[in-house]
Design a protein around this motif. Structure first.
Motif, PDB file in Angstrom:
ATOM      1  N   GLY A   2       0.882  -1.150  -0.158  1.00 21.60           N
ATOM      2  CA  GLY A   2       0.009   0.194   0.053  1.00 21.60           C
ATOM      3  C   GLY A   2       0.774   1.307  -0.127  1.00 21.60           C
ATOM      4  N   HIS A   3       0.204   2.496  -0.341  1.00 18.56           N
ATOM      5  CA  HIS A   3       0.877   3.632  -0.402  1.00 18.56           C
ATOM      6  C   HIS A   3      -0.107   4.638   0.351  1.00 18.56           C
ATOM      7  CE1 HIS A   3       3.440   6.763  -1.639  1.00 18.56           C
ATOM      8  NE2 HIS A   3       2.572   7.423  -2.043  1.00 18.56           N
ATOM      9  N   LYS A   4       0.414   5.342   1.219  1.00 21.59           N
ATOM     10  CA  LYS A   4      -0.452   6.389   1.907  1.00 21.59           C
ATOM     11  C   LYS A   4      -1.363   7.326   1.084  1.00 21.59           C
ATOM     12  CE  LYS A   4       2.300   7.351   5.826  1.00 21.59           C
ATOM     13  NZ  LYS A   4       2.901   8.161   6.557  1.00 21.59           N
ATOM     14  N   GLY A   5      -2.499   7.194   1.293  1.00 19.78           N
ATOM     15  CA  GLY A   5      -3.356   8.032   0.306  1.00 19.78           C
ATOM     16  C   GLY A   5      -4.627   7.321  -0.089  1.00 19.78           C
ATOM     17  N   LYS A   6      -5.503   7.936  -0.832  1.00 23.81           N
ATOM     18  CA  LYS A   6      -6.767   7.433  -1.351  1.00 23.81           C
ATOM     19  C   LYS A   6      -6.869   7.571  -2.746  1.00 23.81           C
ATOM     20  CE  LYS A   6      -9.320   7.577   2.909  1.00 23.81           C
ATOM     21  NZ  LYS A   6     -10.547   8.171   3.505  1.00 23.81           N
ATOM     22  N   CYS A   7      -7.499   6.483  -3.366  1.00 29.36           N
ATOM     23  CA  CYS A   7      -7.684   6.301  -4.747  1.00 29.36           C
ATOM     24  C   CYS A   7      -8.470   7.478  -5.225  1.00 29.36           C
ATOM     25  CB  CYS A   7      -8.456   5.089  -5.109  1.00 29.36           C
ATOM     26  SG  CYS A   7      -8.815   4.820  -6.956  1.00 29.36           S
ATOM     27  N   LYS A  12     -10.739   3.839  -2.185  1.00 32.73           N
ATOM     28  CA  LYS A  12      -9.945   2.908  -1.218  1.00 32.73           C
ATOM     29  C   LYS A  12      -8.409   3.380  -1.227  1.00 32.73           C
ATOM     30  CE  LYS A  12     -12.980  -0.734  -3.163  1.00 32.73           C
ATOM     31  NZ  LYS A  12     -12.934  -1.924  -4.178  1.00 32.73           N
ATOM     32  N   PRO A  13      -7.728   2.493  -0.432  1.00 27.58           N
ATOM     33  CA  PRO A  13      -6.413   2.805  -0.279  1.00 27.58           C
ATOM     34  C   PRO A  13      -5.636   2.772  -1.623  1.00 27.58           C
ATOM     35  CG  PRO A  13      -7.084   1.349   1.421  1.00 27.58           C
ATOM     36  CD  PRO A  13      -8.207   1.539   0.527  1.00 27.58           C
ATOM     37  N   GLU A  17       1.547  -0.470  -6.978  1.00 27.79           N
ATOM     38  CA  GLU A  17       1.590  -0.816  -8.290  1.00 27.79           C
ATOM     39  C   GLU A  17       0.986   0.107  -9.399  1.00 27.79           C
ATOM     40  OE1 GLU A  17       0.818  -4.669 -11.312  1.00 27.79           O
ATOM     41  OE2 GLU A  17       0.543  -4.850  -9.029  1.00 27.79           O
ATOM     42  N   PHE A  18      -0.093   0.613  -8.965  1.00 24.11           N
ATOM     43  CA  PHE A  18      -1.323   1.686  -9.543  1.00 24.11           C
ATOM     44  C   PHE A  18      -1.204   2.985  -9.422  1.00 24.11           C
ATOM     45  CE2 PHE A  18      -2.875  -2.751  -9.584  1.00 24.11           C
ATOM     46  CZ  PHE A  18      -2.639  -3.225 -10.860  1.00 24.11           C
ATOM     47  N   ARG A  19      -0.292   3.407  -8.432  1.00 20.84           N
ATOM     48  CA  ARG A  19      -0.179   4.446  -8.040  1.00 20.84           C
ATOM     49  C   ARG A  19      -0.714   5.611  -8.789  1.00 20.84           C
ATOM     50  NH1 ARG A  19       4.927   6.917  -5.542  1.00 20.84           N
ATOM     51  NH2 ARG A  19       4.466   8.942  -5.462  1.00 20.84           N
ATOM     52  N   PRO A  20      -1.501   6.553  -8.787  1.00 19.77           N
ATOM     53  CA  PRO A  20      -2.147   7.040  -7.545  1.00 19.77           C
ATOM     54  C   PRO A  20      -3.534   6.416  -7.398  1.00 19.77           C
ATOM     55  CG  PRO A  20      -2.739   8.706  -8.972  1.00 19.77           C
ATOM     56  CD  PRO A  20      -1.591   7.645  -9.759  1.00 19.77           C
ATOM     57  N   PHE A  21      -3.686   5.120  -8.164  1.00 15.99           N
ATOM     58  CA  PHE A  21      -4.785   4.397  -7.871  1.00 15.99           C
ATOM     59  C   PHE A  21      -4.734   3.325  -7.076  1.00 15.99           C
ATOM     60  CE2 PHE A  21      -4.397   6.699 -11.865  1.00 15.99           C
ATOM     61  CZ  PHE A  21      -5.688   7.708 -11.863  1.00 15.99           C
ATOM     62  N   CYS A  22      -6.253   2.410  -6.687  1.00 10.34           N
ATOM     63  CA  CYS A  22      -6.096   1.227  -6.041  1.00 10.34           C
ATOM     64  C   CYS A  22      -5.920   0.175  -6.958  1.00 10.34           C
ATOM     65  CB  CYS A  22      -7.060   1.336  -5.207  1.00 10.34           C
ATOM     66  SG  CYS A  22      -8.745   1.116  -6.082  1.00 10.34           S
ATOM     67  N   SER A  23      -6.483   0.362  -8.278  1.00  7.86           N
ATOM     68  CA  SER A  23      -6.239  -0.933  -9.241  1.00  7.86           C
ATOM     69  C   SER A  23      -6.268  -0.362 -10.742  1.00  7.86           C
ATOM     70  CB  SER A  23      -7.518  -1.648  -8.937  1.00  7.86           C
ATOM     71  OG  SER A  23      -8.897  -0.844  -9.254  1.00  7.86           O
ATOM     72  N   LYS A  24      -5.926  -1.421 -11.587  1.00  9.59           N
ATOM     73  CA  LYS A  24      -5.717  -1.280 -13.070  1.00  9.59           C
ATOM     74  C   LYS A  24      -7.187  -0.668 -13.432  1.00  9.59           C
ATOM     75  CE  LYS A  24      -4.809  -3.256 -17.440  1.00  9.59           C
ATOM     76  NZ  LYS A  24      -5.021  -1.891 -18.160  1.00  9.59           N
ATOM     77  N   ARG A  25      -8.341  -1.251 -12.709  1.00 12.90           N
ATOM     78  CA  ARG A  25      -9.748  -0.648 -13.262  1.00 12.90           C
ATOM     79  C   ARG A  25      -9.679   0.723 -12.839  1.00 12.90           C
ATOM     80  NH1 ARG A  25     -14.392   0.675 -10.634  1.00 12.90           N
ATOM     81  NH2 ARG A  25     -16.170   0.316 -11.531  1.00 12.90           N
ATOM     82  N   CYS A  26      -9.503   1.472 -11.731  1.00  6.71           N
ATOM     83  CA  CYS A  26      -9.550   2.714 -11.505  1.00  6.71           C
ATOM     84  C   CYS A  26      -8.710   3.434 -12.510  1.00  6.71           C
ATOM     85  CB  CYS A  26      -9.414   3.013 -10.017  1.00  6.71           C
ATOM     86  SG  CYS A  26     -10.646   2.581  -9.152  1.00  6.71           S
ATOM     87  N   ALA A  27      -7.444   3.169 -12.668  1.00  4.03           N
ATOM     88  CA  ALA A  27      -6.545   3.805 -13.551  1.00  4.03           C
ATOM     89  C   ALA A  27      -7.305   3.934 -14.901  1.00  4.03           C
ATOM     90  CB  ALA A  27      -5.225   3.146 -13.580  1.00  4.03           C
TER      91      ALA A  27
END
Length: 57
Positions: A2-7, A12-13, A17-27
């Motif tokens: 995890g990384h500090k912050g929210k998508c 979600k946290p 790997e997908f920073r600044p998102f939580c998943s490939k879907r949100c990216a």
């Protein structure tokens, strides 16, 4: 991992790997918003005919 912050899409946290998102879907959802012009930089509308010739193309 995890990384500090929210998508910015779902809140979600963030996953490193997908920073600044939580998943490939949100990216992918964010990319789609950019590609469909859902995001815009605020400003006054510009008439393309008023631009100098080299900026209009």
């Amino acid at each position: 991992m995890g990384h500090k912050g929210k998508c910015p899409i779902c809140g979600k946290p963030v996953v490193t790997e997908f920073r600044p998102f939580c998943s490939k879907r949100c990216a992918d959802l964010d990319l789609q918003k950019w590609l469909s012009n859902s995001y815009a930089v605020p400003g006054e509308p510009v008439d393309p005919e008023t631009l100098p010739k080299d900026e209009a193309e």
